[in-house]
Design a protein around this motif. Structure first.
Motif, PDB file in Angstrom:
ATOM      1  N   LEU A  51      32.885  36.613  36.344  1.00  0.00           N
ATOM      2  CA  LEU A  51      33.729  37.377  36.518  1.00  0.00           C
ATOM      3  C   LEU A  51      34.822  37.480  37.323  1.00  0.00           C
ATOM      4  O   LEU A  51      36.076  37.698  37.148  1.00  0.00           O
ATOM      5  CB  LEU A  51      32.891  38.669  37.066  1.00  0.00           C
ATOM      6  CG  LEU A  51      31.668  39.446  36.363  1.00  0.00           C
ATOM      7  CD1 LEU A  51      30.964  40.462  37.216  1.00  0.00           C
ATOM      8  CD2 LEU A  51      32.082  39.923  34.881  1.00  0.00           C
ATOM      9  N   GLN A  52      34.776  36.531  38.414  1.00  0.00           N
ATOM     10  CA  GLN A  52      35.770  36.206  39.274  1.00  0.00           C
ATOM     11  C   GLN A  52      36.966  35.421  38.286  1.00  0.00           C
ATOM     12  O   GLN A  52      38.227  35.824  38.667  1.00  0.00           O
ATOM     13  CB  GLN A  52      35.413  35.213  40.476  1.00  0.00           C
ATOM     14  CG  GLN A  52      34.503  35.931  41.484  1.00  0.00           C
ATOM     15  CD  GLN A  52      34.242  35.127  42.655  1.00  0.00           C
ATOM     16  OE1 GLN A  52      34.056  33.981  42.383  1.00  0.00           O
ATOM     17  NE2 GLN A  52      33.913  35.816  43.763  1.00  0.00           N
ATOM     18  N   ASP A  53      36.450  34.543  37.681  1.00  0.00           N
ATOM     19  CA  ASP A  53      37.362  33.744  36.820  1.00  0.00           C
ATOM     20  C   ASP A  53      38.131  34.682  35.663  1.00  0.00           C
ATOM     21  O   ASP A  53      39.339  34.662  35.668  1.00  0.00           O
ATOM     22  CB  ASP A  53      36.766  32.566  35.907  1.00  0.00           C
ATOM     23  CG  ASP A  53      36.323  31.613  36.846  1.00  0.00           C
ATOM     24  OD1 ASP A  53      36.605  31.210  37.796  1.00  0.00           O
ATOM     25  OD2 ASP A  53      35.277  30.829  36.341  1.00  0.00           O
ATOM     26  N   ARG A  54      37.522  35.356  35.178  1.00  0.00           N
ATOM     27  CA  ARG A  54      38.044  36.452  33.967  1.00  0.00           C
ATOM     28  C   ARG A  54      39.081  37.309  34.573  1.00  0.00           C
ATOM     29  O   ARG A  54      39.961  37.722  34.173  1.00  0.00           O
ATOM     30  CB  ARG A  54      36.966  37.226  33.363  1.00  0.00           C
ATOM     31  CG  ARG A  54      36.285  36.233  32.515  1.00  0.00           C
ATOM     32  CD  ARG A  54      37.104  35.450  31.403  1.00  0.00           C
ATOM     33  NE  ARG A  54      36.144  34.539  30.494  1.00  0.00           N
ATOM     34  CZ  ARG A  54      36.033  34.929  29.247  1.00  0.00           C
ATOM     35  NH1 ARG A  54      36.086  36.168  28.953  1.00  0.00           N
ATOM     36  NH2 ARG A  54      35.192  34.029  28.422  1.00  0.00           N
ATOM     37  N   GLN A  55      38.739  37.992  35.856  1.00  0.00           N
ATOM     38  CA  GLN A  55      39.482  38.840  36.217  1.00  0.00           C
ATOM     39  C   GLN A  55      40.808  38.325  37.015  1.00  0.00           C
ATOM     40  O   GLN A  55      41.747  39.248  37.130  1.00  0.00           O
ATOM     41  CB  GLN A  55      38.562  39.721  37.762  1.00  0.00           C
ATOM     42  CG  GLN A  55      37.606  40.849  37.183  1.00  0.00           C
ATOM     43  CD  GLN A  55      37.019  41.429  38.224  1.00  0.00           C
ATOM     44  OE1 GLN A  55      36.156  40.740  38.998  1.00  0.00           O
ATOM     45  NE2 GLN A  55      37.145  42.619  38.191  1.00  0.00           N
ATOM     46  N   ARG A  56      40.864  37.085  37.373  1.00  0.00           N
ATOM     47  CA  ARG A  56      42.060  36.465  37.719  1.00  0.00           C
ATOM     48  C   ARG A  56      43.019  36.584  36.435  1.00  0.00           C
ATOM     49  O   ARG A  56      44.295  36.597  36.813  1.00  0.00           O
ATOM     50  CB  ARG A  56      41.692  34.898  38.292  1.00  0.00           C
ATOM     51  CG  ARG A  56      41.366  34.914  39.496  1.00  0.00           C
ATOM     52  CD  ARG A  56      41.232  33.418  40.093  1.00  0.00           C
ATOM     53  NE  ARG A  56      40.361  32.627  39.598  1.00  0.00           N
ATOM     54  CZ  ARG A  56      39.082  32.271  40.263  1.00  0.00           C
ATOM     55  NH1 ARG A  56      39.241  33.095  41.414  1.00  0.00           N
ATOM     56  NH2 ARG A  56      38.199  31.629  39.581  1.00  0.00           N
ATOM     57  N   GLU A  57      42.348  36.332  35.655  1.00  0.00           N
ATOM     58  CA  GLU A  57      43.522  36.312  34.321  1.00  0.00           C
ATOM     59  C   GLU A  57      43.654  37.570  33.905  1.00  0.00           C
ATOM     60  O   GLU A  57      44.864  37.948  33.284  1.00  0.00           O
ATOM     61  CB  GLU A  57      42.481  35.558  32.858  1.00  0.00           C
ATOM     62  CG  GLU A  57      42.288  34.224  33.246  1.00  0.00           C
ATOM     63  CD  GLU A  57      41.241  33.722  32.170  1.00  0.00           C
ATOM     64  OE1 GLU A  57      41.153  34.386  31.363  1.00  0.00           O
ATOM     65  OE2 GLU A  57      40.787  32.415  32.433  1.00  0.00           O
TER      66      GLU A  57
ATOM     67  N   ILE B 260      36.668  43.591  33.317  1.00  0.00           N
ATOM     68  CA  ILE B 260      35.386  44.465  33.389  1.00  0.00           C
ATOM     69  C   ILE B 260      35.301  45.726  32.639  1.00  0.00           C
ATOM     70  O   ILE B 260      34.335  46.206  31.847  1.00  0.00           O
ATOM     71  CB  ILE B 260      34.807  44.610  34.976  1.00  0.00           C
ATOM     72  CG1 ILE B 260      34.426  43.514  35.484  1.00  0.00           C
ATOM     73  CG2 ILE B 260      33.502  45.618  34.876  1.00  0.00           C
ATOM     74  CD1 ILE B 260      34.045  43.381  36.899  1.00  0.00           C
ATOM     75  N   GLU B 261      36.151  46.510  32.988  1.00  0.00           N
ATOM     76  CA  GLU B 261      36.380  47.905  32.426  1.00  0.00           C
ATOM     77  C   GLU B 261      36.594  47.649  30.580  1.00  0.00           C
ATOM     78  O   GLU B 261      35.935  48.645  29.954  1.00  0.00           O
ATOM     79  CB  GLU B 261      37.859  48.593  32.724  1.00  0.00           C
ATOM     80  CG  GLU B 261      37.708  49.007  34.155  1.00  0.00           C
ATOM     81  CD  GLU B 261      38.891  49.677  34.668  1.00  0.00           C
ATOM     82  OE1 GLU B 261      39.721  50.084  33.870  1.00  0.00           O
ATOM     83  OE2 GLU B 261      39.305  49.424  35.799  1.00  0.00           O
ATOM     84  N   LYS B 262      37.403  46.900  30.198  1.00  0.00           N
ATOM     85  CA  LYS B 262      37.612  46.646  28.538  1.00  0.00           C
ATOM     86  C   LYS B 262      36.149  46.067  28.232  1.00  0.00           C
ATOM     87  O   LYS B 262      36.007  46.262  26.982  1.00  0.00           O
ATOM     88  CB  LYS B 262      38.602  45.481  28.645  1.00  0.00           C
ATOM     89  CG  LYS B 262      40.115  46.257  29.106  1.00  0.00           C
ATOM     90  CD  LYS B 262      41.018  44.853  28.873  1.00  0.00           C
ATOM     91  CE  LYS B 262      42.441  45.479  29.248  1.00  0.00           C
ATOM     92  NZ  LYS B 262      43.397  44.316  29.122  1.00  0.00           N
TER      93      LYS B 262
END
Length: 335
Positions: free
Chosen positions: A221-227, A232-234
């Motif tokens: 989640l940390q990696d994806r949220q940086r991008e 998470i919402e999507k």
């Protein structure tokens, strides 16, 4: 011969519950939940024990009334001795001891995890012995070989976190409120369980580990949220489905191994996480594929409840296993 009537009390965590059992049949099973913990994101022990003190008298009264049972009809009083939050356990233990002393009736101390296993003996469709039980809750994950009601052997367990904790902590990482496990189950029904892949710890024999699952979810989640800060919402439904799939796969792989090692193909699940639809479906599907006889308790007997304490106490009563009034509750104890 007089039929045995047992009044049982469960107060190990944040549910106050009372049940009446007549000759092994549950006549009532009342549960009072505690919403006070929601804003704190987890159970606050001091608040839990205070709520138990408020709830225990009305809950016991309601259980007796539904069962059409008077206190003087009770043959024994049972309570959860361990494991659990010590303050919560104390409320149920002291109340049960007081009733036992006042009524002049035997006291029966019950191990919470043993009771989860024996919840499978409540309904009319019940497993014959021996059977295997995957017991999954917020605090425990175990594979138990049940040879008789009072002869249970833990043959595998988590070496760190429990599966229920992995569900709840993953839910917190996803921004879901407490308790998050049921919400993961809810959203998972709308998602793709293969959308994302998380780590499945490889632990020897029949033991489990779930700390790595939580860490895998956190770093992913940390990696994806940086991008993408809205990641998470999507993808909430797919994330929930993938987390649930990962945890259920870990559980089922060990259960298959246990069946192979023991040769016992009567398989049950128990504990709060046994209410999870993904786990229930996986057990049923695997049972059909591999020729297992599968058993799942009714929802009201999956989470913490006094019905499972009552059925366990019934078998202990038949075996003459009574407790002394000076017995102390324990946060942890051997079976």
């Amino acid at each position: 011969m007089k039929q045995v009537t047992i009044l049982a009390i469960e107060s190990s965590c944040d549910e106050t519950s009372a049940a009446v059992c007549l000759e092994g049949k549950i006549l009532s099973n009342f549960i009072a939940n505690q919403s006070v913990h929601e804003k704190y994101g987890g159970v606050v022990p001091e608040l839990a024990s205070r709520a138990h003190m408020q709830n225990i008298v009305p809950v016991v009264d309601a259980a007796l009334k539904e069962a059409k049972c008077r206190l003087q009809d009770v043959d024994a009083v049972a309570f959860t001795q361990s494991p659990g939050l010590i303050g919560s356990l104390l409320v149920g233990a002291q109340f049960a001891k007081s009733l036992s002393l006042a009524l002049g009736k035997p006291l029966i101390a019950v191990h919470h995890m043993q009771a989860h296993v024996l919840a499978n003996l409540i309904d009319d469709r019940r497993p014959a012995f021996p059977f295997l039980c995957l017991t999954v809750s917020g605090g425990h994950t175990q594979v138990v070989l049940a040879e008789s009601p009072l002869s249970l052997k833990v043959i595998g367990e988590s070496i760190d976190d429990a599966a229920g904790e992995a569900f709840d902590k993953s839910a917190k990482l996803l921004g879901l409120p407490y308790p998050g496990g049921p919400l993961i189950d809810k959203y998972a029904k709308q998602g793709n369980p293969l959308a994302f892949k998380f780590a499945e710890p490889q632990i020897p024999e029949l033991n489990f580990s779930f700390s790595g699952v939580k860490t895998s979810v956190l770093y992913f989640l940390q990696d994806r949220q940086r991008e993408d800060p809205q990641f998470i919402e999507k993808n909430l439904a797919d994330l929930c489905a993938s987390v649930q799939h990962t945890i259920v796969q870990v559980l089922m792989k060990k259960l298959k191994k246990a069946v192979k090692q023991t040769g016992v193909n009567r398989v049950c699940i128990a504990g709060g996480v046994s209410a999870n639809s993904g786990l229930r479906n996986a057990l049923q599907q695997t049972g059909e594929q591999l020729g297992w006889q599968t058993f799942i308790p009714a929802f009201q007997y999956c989470t913490d409840n006094a019905g499972m304490i009552a059925i366990t106490a019934y078998y202990k009563y038949l075996a003459g296993e009574f407790a002394a009034l000076d017995i102390s509750p324990a946060a942890r104890a051997e079976w």
